[in-house]
Scaffold this active site. Structure first.
Site, PDB file in Angstrom:
ATOM      1  N   ASP A 183       0.772  -1.275  -0.129  1.00  0.00           N
ATOM      2  CA  ASP A 183      -0.015   0.066   0.018  1.00  0.00           C
ATOM      3  C   ASP A 183       0.793   1.213   0.002  1.00  0.00           C
ATOM      4  O   ASP A 183       1.718   1.384   0.766  1.00  0.00           O
ATOM      5  CB  ASP A 183      -0.836  -0.163   1.250  1.00  0.00           C
ATOM      6  CG  ASP A 183      -2.242   0.501   0.928  1.00  0.00           C
ATOM      7  OD1 ASP A 183      -2.408   1.670   0.443  1.00  0.00           O
ATOM      8  OD2 ASP A 183      -3.147   0.007   1.389  1.00  0.00           O
ATOM      9  N   ASP A 284      -3.008   4.788  -2.327  1.00  0.00           N
ATOM     10  CA  ASP A 284      -3.863   5.365  -1.329  1.00  0.00           C
ATOM     11  C   ASP A 284      -4.268   6.715  -1.748  1.00  0.00           C
ATOM     12  O   ASP A 284      -3.425   7.657  -2.127  1.00  0.00           O
ATOM     13  CB  ASP A 284      -3.337   5.493  -0.115  1.00  0.00           C
ATOM     14  CG  ASP A 284      -4.433   5.892   0.994  1.00  0.00           C
ATOM     15  OD1 ASP A 284      -5.228   5.047   1.327  1.00  0.00           O
ATOM     16  OD2 ASP A 284      -4.256   6.923   1.641  1.00  0.00           O
ATOM     17  N   GLU A 342      -6.379   4.081  -5.569  1.00  0.00           N
ATOM     18  CA  GLU A 342      -7.633   4.032  -4.974  1.00  0.00           C
ATOM     19  C   GLU A 342      -7.866   5.697  -5.471  1.00  0.00           C
ATOM     20  O   GLU A 342      -7.437   6.653  -5.075  1.00  0.00           O
ATOM     21  CB  GLU A 342      -7.397   4.309  -3.563  1.00  0.00           C
ATOM     22  CG  GLU A 342      -8.703   4.318  -2.785  1.00  0.00           C
ATOM     23  CD  GLU A 342      -8.805   4.957  -1.295  1.00  0.00           C
ATOM     24  OE1 GLU A 342      -9.758   4.537  -0.529  1.00  0.00           O
ATOM     25  OE2 GLU A 342      -7.863   5.569  -1.188  1.00  0.00           O
ATOM     26  N   HIS A 411     -11.290  -2.350   3.936  1.00  0.00           N
ATOM     27  CA  HIS A 411     -11.240  -2.120   5.114  1.00  0.00           C
ATOM     28  C   HIS A 411     -11.811  -0.518   5.219  1.00  0.00           C
ATOM     29  O   HIS A 411     -11.933  -0.347   6.505  1.00  0.00           O
ATOM     30  CB  HIS A 411      -9.665  -2.013   5.508  1.00  0.00           C
ATOM     31  CG  HIS A 411      -9.229  -0.764   4.562  1.00  0.00           C
ATOM     32  ND1 HIS A 411      -8.886  -1.008   3.255  1.00  0.00           N
ATOM     33  CD2 HIS A 411      -8.575   0.217   5.051  1.00  0.00           C
ATOM     34  CE1 HIS A 411      -8.330   0.223   2.896  1.00  0.00           C
ATOM     35  NE2 HIS A 411      -8.205   0.983   3.812  1.00  0.00           N
TER      36      HIS A 411
HETATM   37  C1  GLC Z   1      -7.708   5.859   2.198  1.00  0.00           C
HETATM   38  C2  GLC Z   1      -7.755   4.438   2.978  1.00  0.00           C
HETATM   39  C3  GLC Z   1      -8.266   4.637   4.423  1.00  0.00           C
HETATM   40  C4  GLC Z   1      -7.395   5.806   4.940  1.00  0.00           C
HETATM   41  C5  GLC Z   1      -7.391   6.981   4.147  1.00  0.00           C
HETATM   42  C6  GLC Z   1      -6.361   8.000   4.541  1.00  0.00           C
HETATM   43  O1  GLC Z   1      -8.942   5.979   1.759  1.00  0.00           O
HETATM   44  O2  GLC Z   1      -8.015   3.293   2.181  1.00  0.00           O
HETATM   45  O3  GLC Z   1      -8.344   3.566   5.158  1.00  0.00           O
HETATM   46  O4  GLC Z   1      -8.090   6.240   6.160  1.00  0.00           O
HETATM   47  O5  GLC Z   1      -6.998   6.714   2.936  1.00  0.00           O
HETATM   48  O6  GLC Z   1      -5.257   7.624   4.326  1.00  0.00           O
END
Ligand code: GLC
Length: 634
Positions: A183, A284, A342, A411
């Protein structure tokens, strides 16, 4: 360049315009045809502003134009395709499995999952048929956001083990013919990261400009941007007499990607892990890295529509593509590494800008539009209607020219089967139905730990049982707003990420076989009623057995992974049917998306049943509640 003189048709024809309009229409429950009809197509934004009148504030259209033009200077078209893209990349047929280590398997009896635990379960993953593992962050972190706040990108979180453990894990993954992706959390770092500490200590020094700092008096944040985890996106630092930007928690400080030294550091750390042999990265909130210069105030109307003020300034920032291409060329491409971004808020057309091979940016993205129904947000209490998932899947399977990442659980969300069937009355059938859809459509499936066991939402009894900062902050904010504690808790319970973060249920024994000690977070206890890997492995009708069979089927028949898709009976409510074909191989999948029996659809051909979620009844005539079946067609 979009101006107030541009028409709706002009807006619709740009990637950002298309996706922003599509999102707004979906949220309002208006069909896309309303924009594409000739009358509306010719409507100018200036006319629209007159129609909207006082319903939107004065800043709304300037904010919209800013967002629509954010990529006006994108020069991606001239970037040549990397030559390796001509061979089918491995991830196109792979099944991924996400591990959120803290809750996967404890190996040292402290109630916290760790790398030793992951190593212990590698055979389980291989037997399930997993091709690649995505590890949520395992780096050194103060755990304000459970690892998504990184203090040292080149060290392992002490609770998870050591770098030696990591090396053993990576070797164990590769020995079993699987791959491992990490990640990459580089929109922000922890405020405890040495870069941030140096930025505080010496504003004129080499790290002084690594983050976004702004002047302002201590009692007044420099702008109205809000954080995803409640409250303002600004925190005051007396050391610098300045405010620092944090889109997430007040300990997750946003990096300044306009500073080339930041980009050098990111390329270095990516290379460091790739040199170790990892196979790629999940990135992320990667579409947030580029911010509008000057970080202008957010528009309040946009903020209300979306739920977060300021978002139009970073959802899809001006240098996003440039930064991604640079990072790919410098770090990922030389190692042949895969990437999945993401990207909340990115729709079909913007996704193509990010992932089509000739763009040289990412390989895949996660789109989240299917996770909640139009007009609903994660913390709303409602029952999900799978006909919306169907509409979403048809749109993406048909329109999107990249490789889709297929997923439900992760998650960051409650368990999907509970979203559709909160009562749990159809838990097993529904888990299997969702599995069939995910593993027989075109794209790359990503499973989340426990999904293959049919794990459901937890019955948390009080706020004291929750651990996640997003939930705890929201609860506090609701109380501050005068909401009664019971109502605030109910709201938090509807959307809390902790539903997905309870220990994986391995056995019917104490703590579900996750740990010898009291786990850091507890689940409801349904592992004792058969919902655990040990019992399910021994039961041919279990969700786990179904996943195993399904993944094996997909592996055996490439048509199910990469073949063409044709939907049938599309207009029938609650019915989802499609044909997958590649070469001579043809498959038919049909699903009942409802809890009531449904008439089957007649499709010509001779059918050989391969898998069905419900073997107890005759397959002719009707589909049982949530029944899903896959056939080979001769
Ligand atoms: C992404 C992650 C999440 C996290 C956020 C900040 O959305 O999946 O778990 O809290 O980024 O890093």
């Amino acid at each position: 360049m979009i101006t107030m003189q541009s028409t709706m048709g002009d807006v619709w024809s740009t990637p950002i315009g298309h996706d922003v309009l599509a999102t707004l229409l979906r949220q309002a429950g208006i069909p896309a045809a309303c924009v594409t009809n000739p009358v509306v197509r010719r409507l100018r934004l200036s006319q629209l502003a007159t129609i909207a009148g006082k319903r939107v504030d004065a800043g709304f259209f300037p904010a919209l134009l800013g967002l629509l033009n954010a990529q006006a200077n994108d020069a991606a078209a001239s970037v040549p395709a990397p030559s390796s893209e001509n061979i089918e990349p491995w991830w196109k047929r792979a099944v991924f499995y996400q591990i959120w280590v803290r809750s996967f398997q404890d190996s040292n009896g402290d109630g916290i999952g760790d790398l030793g635990g992951v190593i212990r379960r590698l055979d389980y993953l291989r037997d399930l048929g997993v091709d690649a593992i995505w590890l949520s962050p395992i780096y050194d972190s103060p755990n304000d956001d459970y690892g998504y706040d990184i203090r040292d990108y080149r060290a392992i979180m002490a609770e998870f083990g050591t770098m030696d453990d990591f090396d053993r894990l990576l070797a164990g993954v590769h020995e079993r013919g699987m791959r491992l992706i990490m990640d990459l959390v580089v929109n922000h770092t922890s405020d405890e990261h040495p870069w941030f500490q140096a930025a505080l200590a010496d504003p004129a020094g080499p790290y002084g400009d690594f983050y976004h700092f702004r002047d302002g008096s201590p009692d007044q944040p420099p702008s109205n941007w809000t954080s995803f985890f409640s409250g303002p996106a600004w925190r005051y630092f007396p050391q610098r007499q300045q405010w620092g930007l944090h889109l997430f928690s007040s300990k997750q400080m946003d990096l300044n990607w306009d500073n080339p030294a930041v980009r050098d550091e990111v390329a270095d750390l990516v290379t460091w892990w790739l040199d170790k042999g990892v196979d790629g990265f999940r990135m992320d909130v990667i579409n947030y890295i580029s911010k509008q210069p000057g970080l202008p105030a957010g528009d309040e109307t946009v903020g209300q529509l979306v739920g977060f003020t300021g978002i139009e300034n970073y959802l899809y920032g001006p240098a996003l593509h440039e930064h991604l291409r640079e990072l790919r060329a410098r770090a990922f491409a030389p190692h042949g590494a895969m990437t999945v971004g993401e990207t909340p808020g990115v729709g079909v057309r913007m996704a193509e800008q990010l992932t089509l091979p000739d763009r040289g940016e990412l390989d895949m993205i996660f789109n989240f539009d299917h996770l909640d129904m139009p007009g609903k947000r994660r913390f709303d209490d409602y029952q999900y209607d799978l006909d919306y998932l169907k509409q979403y899947l048809i749109e993406w399977q048909r329109d999107y020219r990249g490789q889709m990442a297929l997923f439900y659980d992760n998650h960051d969300n409650p368990r999907w089967i509970s979203k559709v069937d909160p009562s749990g009355a159809h838990r097993r059938e529904l888990a299997k139905l969702l599995a069939i859809i995910q593993l027989t459509l075109r794209g790359t499936p990503f499973l989340f730990q426990g999904q293959e066991l049919g794990m459901a939402n937890q019955r948390f009894g009080s706020i004291g049982e929750l651990r996640d900062i997003e939930s705890l902050n929201l609860y506090r904010e609701l109380l501050d707003d005068g909401v009664a504690p019971a109502d605030a808790f109910a709201k938090v319970l509807s959307g809390t990420r902790d539903h997905a973060r309870t220990p994986v249920q391995w056995t019917p024994g104490p703590h579900a076989g996750f740990s010898d000690a009291e786990p850091w977070i507890s689940g409801s206890g349904d592992w004792a009623q058969g919902w655990n890997a040990q019992d399910e492995a021994a039961d041919p009708s279990s969700v786990l057995s179904f996943y195993r069979a399904l993944i094996a089927l997909r592996r055996e028949h490439p048509a199910l992974a990469t073949g063409s898709v044709r939907f049938v009976g599309e207009n029938r409510k609650h019915y989802l049917g499609y044909v997958r074909q590649q070469g001579d191989e043809r498959f038919f999948v049909e699903c009942n998306l409802s809890a009531r029996p449904l008439r089957r659809h007649s499709v010509p051909g001779r059918f050989e049943k391969l898998l069905t979620s419900d073997d107890t009844v005759s397959l002719d005539g009707t589909l049982r509640p949530y029944q899903a079946s896959a056939y080979r067609v001769r």
